[in-house]
Write an enzyme that holds these catalytic residues in place. Structure first.
Site, PDB file in Angstrom:
ATOM      1  N   ARG A 174       1.586   5.626   3.649  1.00  0.00           N
ATOM      2  CA  ARG A 174       0.721   4.853   2.737  1.00  0.00           C
ATOM      3  C   ARG A 174       0.770   3.363   3.037  1.00  0.00           C
ATOM      4  NH1 ARG A 174       2.180   7.740  -3.030  1.00  0.00           N
ATOM      5  NH2 ARG A 174       1.531   9.843  -2.419  1.00  0.00           N
ATOM      6  N   CYS A 175       0.757   3.022   4.290  1.00  0.00           N
ATOM      7  CA  CYS A 175       0.890   1.635   4.732  1.00  0.00           C
ATOM      8  C   CYS A 175      -0.404   1.194   5.397  1.00  0.00           C
ATOM      9  CB  CYS A 175       2.060   1.563   5.733  1.00  0.00           C
ATOM     10  SG  CYS A 175       2.334  -0.056   6.483  1.00  0.00           S
ATOM     11  N   GLY A 176      -0.649  -0.103   5.381  1.00  0.00           N
ATOM     12  CA  GLY A 176      -1.811  -0.639   6.083  1.00  0.00           C
ATOM     13  C   GLY A 176      -1.758  -0.370   7.581  1.00  0.00           C
ATOM     14  N   TYR A 177      -0.558  -0.143   8.106  1.00  0.00           N
ATOM     15  CA  TYR A 177      -0.391   0.156   9.530  1.00  0.00           C
ATOM     16  C   TYR A 177      -0.423   1.661   9.831  1.00  0.00           C
ATOM     17  CZ  TYR A 177       0.952  -4.730  10.101  1.00  0.00           C
ATOM     18  OH  TYR A 177       0.958  -6.100  10.118  1.00  0.00           O
ATOM     19  N   THR A 178      -0.576   2.494   8.798  1.00  0.00           N
ATOM     20  CA  THR A 178      -0.572   3.944   8.996  1.00  0.00           C
ATOM     21  C   THR A 178      -1.564   4.409  10.067  1.00  0.00           C
ATOM     22  OG1 THR A 178       0.269   4.328   6.771  1.00  0.00           O
ATOM     23  CG2 THR A 178      -0.843   6.174   7.823  1.00  0.00           C
TER      24      THR A 178
END
Length: 166
Positions: free
Chosen positions: A42-46
């Site tokens: 659930r990360c912007g970098y996912t």
């Protein structure tokens, strides 16, 4: 290229459980380049999962991609092992090796990340992950050669250039 120093301890001494629960000795990776990444769903970098998978498919003969789910940053990996694995396979077709969820920083930091972020163990680097999707590159001799922050794409010119050094 950064000159790697001989580590004080070997990464190959580490044993961990895969996300499916199988014990894996890092001895099986001896002689291979490794890209170790702390991952989160659930990360912007996912979306980097996509490029990690592409790196695995395209350069798998040069580098072994290893993913380590961690919930250390912003609670962005709250799922169970089954939920994480399902998410990665369904959304990104991940087939590279994922491991059990661990802590990559703090007082409960996993021994692997103690090795990656302690110069007394790896020979030079004290940089812990600062967020999800930080990357550590280990050469075929078991030496940590580079740390990359979250913003560095797995298919970046810098990573691919390092892999061509073999």
């Amino acid at each position: 290229m950064l000159k790697a120093k001989m580590p004080m301890a070997e990464i190959y001494d580490i044993k961990m459980r895969s996300i499916e629960g199988e014990e894996i000795s890092f001895e099986k990776f001896r002689g291979k380049w490794l890209l170790l990444v702390n991952v989160a769903s659930r990360c912007g970098y996912t979306p980097q999962y996509e490029d990690l998978q592409r790196l695995h498919e395209t350069y798998g003969n040069k580098v072994t991609v290893l993913g380590f789910p961690a919930n250390n940053f912003g609670g962005q990996e709250p799922g169970t092992h089954e939920e994480i694995l399902g998410f990665c396979k369904k959304n990104y077709g991940v087939t590279f090796q994922l491991f059990e969820k661990i802590s990559v920083t703090g007082s409960d930091q996993h021994p692997l990340y103690q090795w990656l972020s302690n110069a007394d163990k790896n020979g030079w680097n004290d940089q812990e992950p600062t967020w999800n999707f930080c990357k550590y590159l280990v050469n075929a001799n078991g030496q940590l050669v580079k740390f990359y922050n979250s913003g560095v794409n797995p298919l970046s010119e810098d990573i691919l250039k390092e892999l061509s050094q073999e």
